[in-house]
Design an enzyme around this catalytic site. Structure first.
Site, PDB file in Angstrom:
ATOM      1  N   ASP A   1       0.898  -1.247  -0.054  1.00  0.00           N
ATOM      2  CA  ASP A   1       0.027   0.112   0.003  1.00  0.00           C
ATOM      3  C   ASP A   1       0.996   1.238  -0.042  1.00  0.00           C
ATOM      4  O   ASP A   1       1.898   1.242   0.540  1.00  0.00           O
ATOM      5  CB  ASP A   1      -1.121  -0.085   1.287  1.00  0.00           C
ATOM      6  CG  ASP A   1      -2.040   1.050   1.331  1.00  0.00           C
ATOM      7  OD1 ASP A   1      -2.284   1.526   0.334  1.00  0.00           O
ATOM      8  OD2 ASP A   1      -2.164   1.363   2.572  1.00  0.00           O
TER       9      ASP A   1
ATOM     10  N   GLU B   1      -1.939   6.138  -8.474  1.00  0.00           N
ATOM     11  CA  GLU B   1      -2.924   7.046  -8.267  1.00  0.00           C
ATOM     12  C   GLU B   1      -2.781   8.393  -8.997  1.00  0.00           C
ATOM     13  O   GLU B   1      -1.656   8.733  -9.266  1.00  0.00           O
ATOM     14  CB  GLU B   1      -2.549   7.565  -6.889  1.00  0.00           C
ATOM     15  CG  GLU B   1      -3.391   8.512  -6.258  1.00  0.00           C
ATOM     16  CD  GLU B   1      -3.202   8.922  -4.586  1.00  0.00           C
ATOM     17  OE1 GLU B   1      -2.851   7.781  -4.033  1.00  0.00           O
ATOM     18  OE2 GLU B   1      -3.292   9.958  -4.181  1.00  0.00           O
TER      19      GLU B   1
ATOM     20  N   SER C   1     -12.522   4.707   5.426  1.00  0.00           N
ATOM     21  CA  SER C   1     -12.920   4.067   6.916  1.00  0.00           C
ATOM     22  C   SER C   1     -14.206   5.098   7.320  1.00  0.00           C
ATOM     23  O   SER C   1     -14.437   6.029   7.006  1.00  0.00           O
ATOM     24  CB  SER C   1     -11.804   4.710   8.005  1.00  0.00           C
ATOM     25  OG  SER C   1     -11.015   3.314   8.009  1.00  0.00           O
TER      26      SER C   1
ATOM     27  N   ASN D   1      -9.908   0.677   0.632  1.00  0.00           N
ATOM     28  CA  ASN D   1      -8.974   0.785   1.735  1.00  0.00           C
ATOM     29  C   ASN D   1      -9.366   1.126   3.074  1.00  0.00           C
ATOM     30  O   ASN D   1     -10.145   2.202   3.230  1.00  0.00           O
ATOM     31  CB  ASN D   1      -8.039   1.493   1.046  1.00  0.00           C
ATOM     32  CG  ASN D   1      -6.906   1.158   0.039  1.00  0.00           C
ATOM     33  OD1 ASN D   1      -7.371  -0.122  -0.655  1.00  0.00           O
ATOM     34  ND2 ASN D   1      -5.720   1.467  -0.187  1.00  0.00           N
TER      35      ASN D   1
HETATM   36  P1  13P Z   1      -8.428   5.155   6.321  1.00  0.00           P
HETATM   37  O1  13P Z   1      -7.477   6.040   6.930  1.00  0.00           O
HETATM   38  O2  13P Z   1      -9.686   6.000   5.892  1.00  0.00           O
HETATM   39  O3  13P Z   1      -8.583   3.677   6.880  1.00  0.00           O
HETATM   40  O4  13P Z   1      -7.793   4.664   5.019  1.00  0.00           O
HETATM   41  C1  13P Z   1      -6.903   3.666   4.497  1.00  0.00           C
HETATM   42  C2  13P Z   1      -6.182   3.803   3.568  1.00  0.00           C
HETATM   43  O5  13P Z   1      -6.473   4.370   2.476  1.00  0.00           O
HETATM   44  C3  13P Z   1      -4.940   2.896   3.290  1.00  0.00           C
HETATM   45  O6  13P Z   1      -4.413   3.245   1.997  1.00  0.00           O
HETATM   46  O1  G3H Z   2      -2.750   5.114   3.730  1.00  0.00           O
HETATM   47  C1  G3H Z   2      -2.268   4.714   4.750  1.00  0.00           C
HETATM   48  C2  G3H Z   2      -2.520   3.862   5.787  1.00  0.00           C
HETATM   49  O2  G3H Z   2      -3.493   4.042   6.574  1.00  0.00           O
HETATM   50  C3  G3H Z   2      -1.144   3.281   6.312  1.00  0.00           C
HETATM   51  O3  G3H Z   2      -0.758   4.274   7.386  1.00  0.00           O
HETATM   52  O4  G3H Z   2       1.677   4.741   6.721  1.00  0.00           O
HETATM   53  O5  G3H Z   2       0.683   4.902   9.303  1.00  0.00           O
HETATM   54  O6  G3H Z   2       0.779   2.621   8.225  1.00  0.00           O
HETATM   55  P1  G3H Z   2       0.710   4.184   8.049  1.00  0.00           P
HETATM   56 ZN    ZN Z   3      -4.580   5.169   1.408  1.00  0.00          ZN
END
Ligand code: 13P
Ligand code: G3H
Ligand code: ZN
Length: 306
Positions: A81, A134, A213, A253
């Site tokens: 990700d 993206e 989320s 996501n």
């Molecule tokens: P949220 O912060 O809304 O859970 O999004 C997660 C996300 O986009 C990870 O790539």
């Molecule tokens: O989009 C980002 C995700 O929520 C991951 O967050 O970089 O703190 O693991 P992180």
């Molecule tokens: Zn993201």
């Protein structure tokens, strides 16, 4: 079982649903996603951010996900990700652990994002790894001070079409007003659905919604009851998610909602059982909360029983 991102998303397109992509960084998050996927008989994507890799290690997370995938008949994809570091993305591609990687060039000028995405797609496809890219920059609608600024950041349908065709990426993350984290809106949940409909009309590549989320009310209430200070947290509403899926989003996501669920479960257990110092007990409580939230997402996205 492990499968590929294009096959999972092609099936989602055919069935008009979206597959949840859940951020994992330890044993409990992986167990929660797999348990929910099995209970719902739903496909799922397990994804690791660069920060997750820094926390737990690529090999550790990869080996764990592969082990769980081997033991289930549910189709799973292991995905990187928000890859921003080219070296790390190449390492992920070559590692053999990942079925797909995201290259996030959203902070770069458009032409540079296009050029680097093309390069990564070429390297990834040569090894049978898929790529999510993206175009636009994921940011909340309320963050823009003018329509002009909003237009400059949210995904342009014409640019999305050109980008998808030129790069040959396998999935495309679009910016329609969601943002990462627990504080997405001050007022009502607002997304640019007209823009999404326009993008879908032009672009045949599967579309991805980041920052999706919802900050579920019941989980937020439990977390706050047991001490979390997240009163202002606000996410994307369930009807907005349903509409986004209806308009063609195929990968969604979710990270923040799992963080809140883990937090709520652990806090509740520790408060109610102050005498129990066994981490397996309080982690199981957090894990169960995450599993319930993931199951709700699978039903909301329409991927249950798929
Ligand atoms: P949220 O912060 O809304 O859970 O999004 C997660 C996300 O986009 C990870 O790539
Ligand atoms: O989009 C980002 C995700 O929520 C991951 O967050 O970089 O703190 O693991 P992180
Ligand atoms: Zn993201």
């Amino acid at each position: 079982m492990l499968t590929t991102l294009p096959s999972l998303l092609a099936r989602a397109e055919h069935g008009r649903y979206a597959v949840g992509a859940f951020n994992v960084y330890n044993l409990e998050t992986i167990q929660a996603v797999v348990a929910a996927a099995e209970a719902e008989r739903s496909p799922a994507i397990l994804q690791t951010s660069e920060a997750a890799i820094a926390y737990a290690g690529m090999e550790t997370l990869g080996a764990l996900v592969h082990l769980f995938a081997k033991k289930t008949k549910i189709p799973l994809v292991f995905h990187l990700d928000h890859g921003k570091n080219e070296k790390l993305i190449m390492e992920a591609i070559k590692s053999g652990w990942y079925g797909s990687v995201m290259f996030d060039g959203s902070a770069l000028p458009y032409k540079k994002n296009l050029k680097l995405t093309k390069k990564i797609v070429k390297a990834a496809h040569a090894r049978g790894v898929a790529v999510e890219a993206e175009v636009g920059a994921i940011a909340g609608i309320e963050d823009f001070v003018s329509v002009k600024e909003r237009d400059a950041h949210l995904t342009s349908p014409e640019q999305a079409l050109e980008f998808a065709i030129e790069t040959g990426c396998d999935a495309l993350a679009v910016a329609i007003g969601t943002k990462h984290g627990a504080y997405k809106f001050n007022g009502d949940c607002q997304l640019d659905f007209e823009r999404l409909a326009e993008i879908k009309k032009l672009v045949k590549t599967p579309l991805v919604l980041h920052g999706a989320s919802g900050v579920p009310a019941a989980v937020k209430k439990t977390a706050m009851k047991f001490g979390a200070k997240i009163a202002e947290a606000k996410g994307v509403s369930d009807p907005a998610i349903k509409k986004a899926v209806k308009l063609g989003i195929r990968k969604i996501n979710i990270d923040t909602d799992l963080r809140i669920a883990l937090n709520a479960g652990v806090r509740q257990f520790l408060t109610e059982h102050p005498e129990d110092i066994d981490p397996r007990a309080f982690l199981a409580s957090g894990k169960n909360e995450m599993t319930q939230v993931i199951r709700q997402k699978m039903r909301l996205f329409g991927s249950s029983k798929k």
